[in-house]
Design a protein around this motif. Structure first.
Motif, PDB file in Angstrom:
ATOM      1  N   ALA A  63       0.834  -1.207   0.000  1.00  0.00           N
ATOM      2  CA  ALA A  63       0.000   0.000   0.000  1.00  0.00           C
ATOM      3  C   ALA A  63       0.864   1.251   0.000  1.00  0.00           C
ATOM      4  CB  ALA A  63      -0.934  -0.001   1.216  1.00  0.00           C
ATOM      5  N   VAL A  64       1.953   1.239   0.755  1.00  0.00           N
ATOM      6  CA  VAL A  64       2.875   2.379   0.794  1.00  0.00           C
ATOM      7  C   VAL A  64       3.572   2.534  -0.555  1.00  0.00           C
ATOM      8  CG1 VAL A  64       4.995   3.261   1.845  1.00  0.00           C
ATOM      9  CG2 VAL A  64       3.209   2.246   3.281  1.00  0.00           C
ATOM     10  N   THR A  65       3.990   1.441  -1.138  1.00  0.00           N
ATOM     11  CA  THR A  65       4.653   1.490  -2.441  1.00  0.00           C
ATOM     12  C   THR A  65       3.735   2.084  -3.500  1.00  0.00           C
ATOM     13  OG1 THR A  65       6.054  -0.423  -1.913  1.00  0.00           O
ATOM     14  CG2 THR A  65       5.728   0.079  -4.237  1.00  0.00           C
ATOM     15  N   ILE A  66       2.494   1.623  -3.552  1.00  0.00           N
ATOM     16  CA  ILE A  66       1.529   2.140  -4.528  1.00  0.00           C
ATOM     17  C   ILE A  66       1.264   3.621  -4.276  1.00  0.00           C
ATOM     18  CG2 ILE A  66      -0.892   2.001  -5.270  1.00  0.00           C
ATOM     19  CD1 ILE A  66      -0.682  -1.051  -4.725  1.00  0.00           C
ATOM     20  N   ALA A  67       1.137   4.006  -3.025  1.00  0.00           N
ATOM     21  CA  ALA A  67       0.853   5.400  -2.694  1.00  0.00           C
ATOM     22  C   ALA A  67       2.013   6.310  -3.080  1.00  0.00           C
ATOM     23  CB  ALA A  67       0.543   5.538  -1.205  1.00  0.00           C
ATOM     24  N   PHE A  68       3.249   5.879  -2.846  1.00  0.00           N
ATOM     25  CA  PHE A  68       4.396   6.683  -3.250  1.00  0.00           C
ATOM     26  C   PHE A  68       4.470   6.825  -4.768  1.00  0.00           C
ATOM     27  CE2 PHE A  68       6.645   6.244   0.959  1.00  0.00           C
ATOM     28  CZ  PHE A  68       6.827   7.606   1.146  1.00  0.00           C
ATOM     29  N   ALA A  69       4.109   5.779  -5.493  1.00  0.00           N
ATOM     30  CA  ALA A  69       4.089   5.874  -6.951  1.00  0.00           C
ATOM     31  C   ALA A  69       3.009   6.856  -7.403  1.00  0.00           C
ATOM     32  CB  ALA A  69       3.851   4.498  -7.563  1.00  0.00           C
ATOM     33  N   TYR A  70       1.850   6.800  -6.760  1.00  0.00           N
ATOM     34  CA  TYR A  70       0.775   7.735  -7.072  1.00  0.00           C
ATOM     35  C   TYR A  70       1.188   9.175  -6.778  1.00  0.00           C
ATOM     36  CZ  TYR A  70      -3.749  10.102  -6.660  1.00  0.00           C
ATOM     37  OH  TYR A  70      -4.796  10.984  -6.783  1.00  0.00           O
ATOM     38  N   ALA A  71       1.986   9.351  -5.744  1.00  0.00           N
ATOM     39  CA  ALA A  71       2.490  10.683  -5.382  1.00  0.00           C
ATOM     40  C   ALA A  71       3.660  11.122  -6.252  1.00  0.00           C
ATOM     41  CB  ALA A  71       2.909  10.696  -3.917  1.00  0.00           C
ATOM     42  N   LYS A  72       4.047  10.291  -7.214  1.00  0.00           N
ATOM     43  CA  LYS A  72       5.164  10.585  -8.123  1.00  0.00           C
ATOM     44  C   LYS A  72       6.495  10.668  -7.392  1.00  0.00           C
ATOM     45  CE  LYS A  72       2.216  13.040 -11.410  1.00  0.00           C
ATOM     46  NZ  LYS A  72       1.988  14.298 -12.168  1.00  0.00           N
ATOM     47  N   LYS A  73       6.596   9.917  -6.313  1.00  0.00           N
ATOM     48  CA  LYS A  73       7.848   9.860  -5.571  1.00  0.00           C
ATOM     49  C   LYS A  73       8.519   8.501  -5.731  1.00  0.00           C
ATOM     50  CE  LYS A  73       8.304  12.050  -1.773  1.00  0.00           C
ATOM     51  NZ  LYS A  73       9.048  13.190  -2.366  1.00  0.00           N
ATOM     52  N   PHE A  74       7.956   7.668  -6.594  1.00  0.00           N
ATOM     53  CA  PHE A  74       8.490   6.320  -6.805  1.00  0.00           C
ATOM     54  C   PHE A  74       8.068   5.874  -8.199  1.00  0.00           C
ATOM     55  CE2 PHE A  74       8.440   1.628  -6.161  1.00  0.00           C
ATOM     56  CZ  PHE A  74       9.759   1.477  -5.737  1.00  0.00           C
ATOM     57  N   ALA A  75       8.950   5.197  -8.902  1.00  0.00           N
ATOM     58  CA  ALA A  75       8.666   4.806 -10.282  1.00  0.00           C
ATOM     59  C   ALA A  75       7.629   3.682 -10.341  1.00  0.00           C
ATOM     60  CB  ALA A  75       9.955   4.362 -10.966  1.00  0.00           C
ATOM     61  N   TRP A  76       6.602   3.855 -11.167  1.00  0.00           N
ATOM     62  CA  TRP A  76       5.564   2.827 -11.302  1.00  0.00           C
ATOM     63  C   TRP A  76       6.154   1.495 -11.764  1.00  0.00           C
ATOM     64  CZ3 TRP A  76       0.975   2.567  -9.270  1.00  0.00           C
ATOM     65  CH2 TRP A  76       0.256   3.728  -8.985  1.00  0.00           C
ATOM     66  N   LYS A  77       7.202   1.537 -12.595  1.00  0.00           N
ATOM     67  CA  LYS A  77       7.779   0.293 -13.111  1.00  0.00           C
ATOM     68  C   LYS A  77       8.415  -0.550 -12.000  1.00  0.00           C
ATOM     69  CE  LYS A  77      12.300   2.298 -14.278  1.00  0.00           C
ATOM     70  NZ  LYS A  77      13.271   2.563 -15.361  1.00  0.00           N
ATOM     71  N   GLU A  78       8.741   0.108 -10.879  1.00  0.00           N
ATOM     72  CA  GLU A  78       9.333  -0.608  -9.758  1.00  0.00           C
ATOM     73  C   GLU A  78       8.292  -1.206  -8.817  1.00  0.00           C
ATOM     74  OE1 GLU A  78      12.657  -1.176  -9.000  1.00  0.00           O
ATOM     75  OE2 GLU A  78      12.960  -0.502 -11.057  1.00  0.00           O
ATOM     76  N   VAL A  79       7.052  -0.755  -8.937  1.00  0.00           N
ATOM     77  CA  VAL A  79       6.006  -1.179  -8.003  1.00  0.00           C
ATOM     78  C   VAL A  79       5.816  -2.695  -7.983  1.00  0.00           C
ATOM     79  CG1 VAL A  79       3.534  -1.058  -7.499  1.00  0.00           C
ATOM     80  CG2 VAL A  79       4.817   1.034  -7.994  1.00  0.00           C
ATOM     81  N   PRO A  80       5.638  -3.370  -9.143  1.00  0.00           N
ATOM     82  CA  PRO A  80       5.448  -4.836  -9.085  1.00  0.00           C
ATOM     83  C   PRO A  80       6.615  -5.567  -8.436  1.00  0.00           C
ATOM     84  CG  PRO A  80       4.862  -3.980 -11.252  1.00  0.00           C
ATOM     85  CD  PRO A  80       5.547  -2.863 -10.525  1.00  0.00           C
ATOM     86  N   LYS A  81       7.830  -5.113  -8.687  1.00  0.00           N
ATOM     87  CA  LYS A  81       9.005  -5.771  -8.104  1.00  0.00           C
ATOM     88  C   LYS A  81       9.016  -5.623  -6.590  1.00  0.00           C
ATOM     89  CE  LYS A  81      11.601  -4.512 -12.261  1.00  0.00           C
ATOM     90  NZ  LYS A  81      12.722  -3.691 -12.797  1.00  0.00           N
TER      91      LYS A  81
END
Length: 224
Positions: A63-81
């Motif tokens: 949930a934190v990983t997805i939220a950081f990606a939504y906030a543009k603070k984390f790359a979406w391509k890294e989320v599944p990994k």
């Protein structure tokens, strides 16, 4: 690769220690105590943030990983990994707990003590409070970043103590998937997968509303 290993170890450690405290409390008739369980969760989260925050951002939570990606603070391509290694860490920890305590019925599973929709709302709010803390302490000054582990671990401790008797205070899909599936307690599992993600996303929205700068941008560095 270092980031993925860090996320695996961090999530493994959280589930092993937190769910381990719950499991030992179960099989020993309550010797750890409810407060002891809450302290264990808060302290292991704090320790893992300080251990791996600079390496992986110390998400340990889909949930934190997805939220950081939504906030543009984390790359979406890294989320599944990240999510895959987080879930793997939770399953390995749960498997070891099963080996150590085969007499345990729950292995620290998250099982709601109220009807599913009230539990859903509570888990959503718990994760909202957690993510509000995470995103605000991870985007402030260097001094705020230094105390991020204390702040985030403190929120986990707080929520585990007051909400634990109702929903076991998951706030983390990986933390629920591991022990629930390994122990066979899958009833109501869906709410622990959906509610934390929605709560974390709402926290990002709230951050956008109250912070003018440095909340949601293209920075994809460490988050905790």
């Amino acid at each position: 690769m270092k980031r993925y290993i860090s996320e695996f170890i961090g999530t493994f450690s959280m589930v092993f220690c937190g769910c381990g405290a719950m499991t030992i409390n179960e099989v020993t008739g309550g010797t750890v105590t409810h407060v002891g369980i809450g302290l264990t969760w808060g302290l292991i989260v704090m320790a893992m943030i300080y251990a791996f925050g600079e390496t992986s951002g110390a998400h340990f939570n889909p949930a934190v990983t997805i939220a950081f990606a939504y906030a543009k603070k984390f790359a979406w391509k890294e989320v599944p990994k990240y999510i895959i290694v987080q879930i793997l860490g939770a399953f390995v920890a749960s498997g070891i707990l099963l080996f150590l305590f085969p007499e345990s019925e729950f292995l620290g599973s998250t099982i709601p003590k109220v009807d599913v929709w009230r539990a859903f709302v509570l888990e959503l709010l718990l994760t909202f409070f957690l993510m509000v803390t995470i995103i605000n302490v991870s985007t402030g000054s260097k001094e705020i970043g230094v105390i991020a582990g204390i702040a985030i671990g403190g929120v986990v401790l707080l929520e585990a103590i007051f909400a634990g008797p109702i929903t076991n205070a998951s706030m983390n899909p990986a933390r629920s998937l591991g022990p629930n599936i390994v122990s066979g307690n899958i009833e109501g599992l869906w709410l622990y997968l959906v509610a934390p993600v929605l709560g974390a996303l709402l926290a990002v929205v709230s951050c956008k509303l109250v912070k003018d700068d440095n909340c949601c941008d293209e920075s994809q560095g460490n988050n905790c």
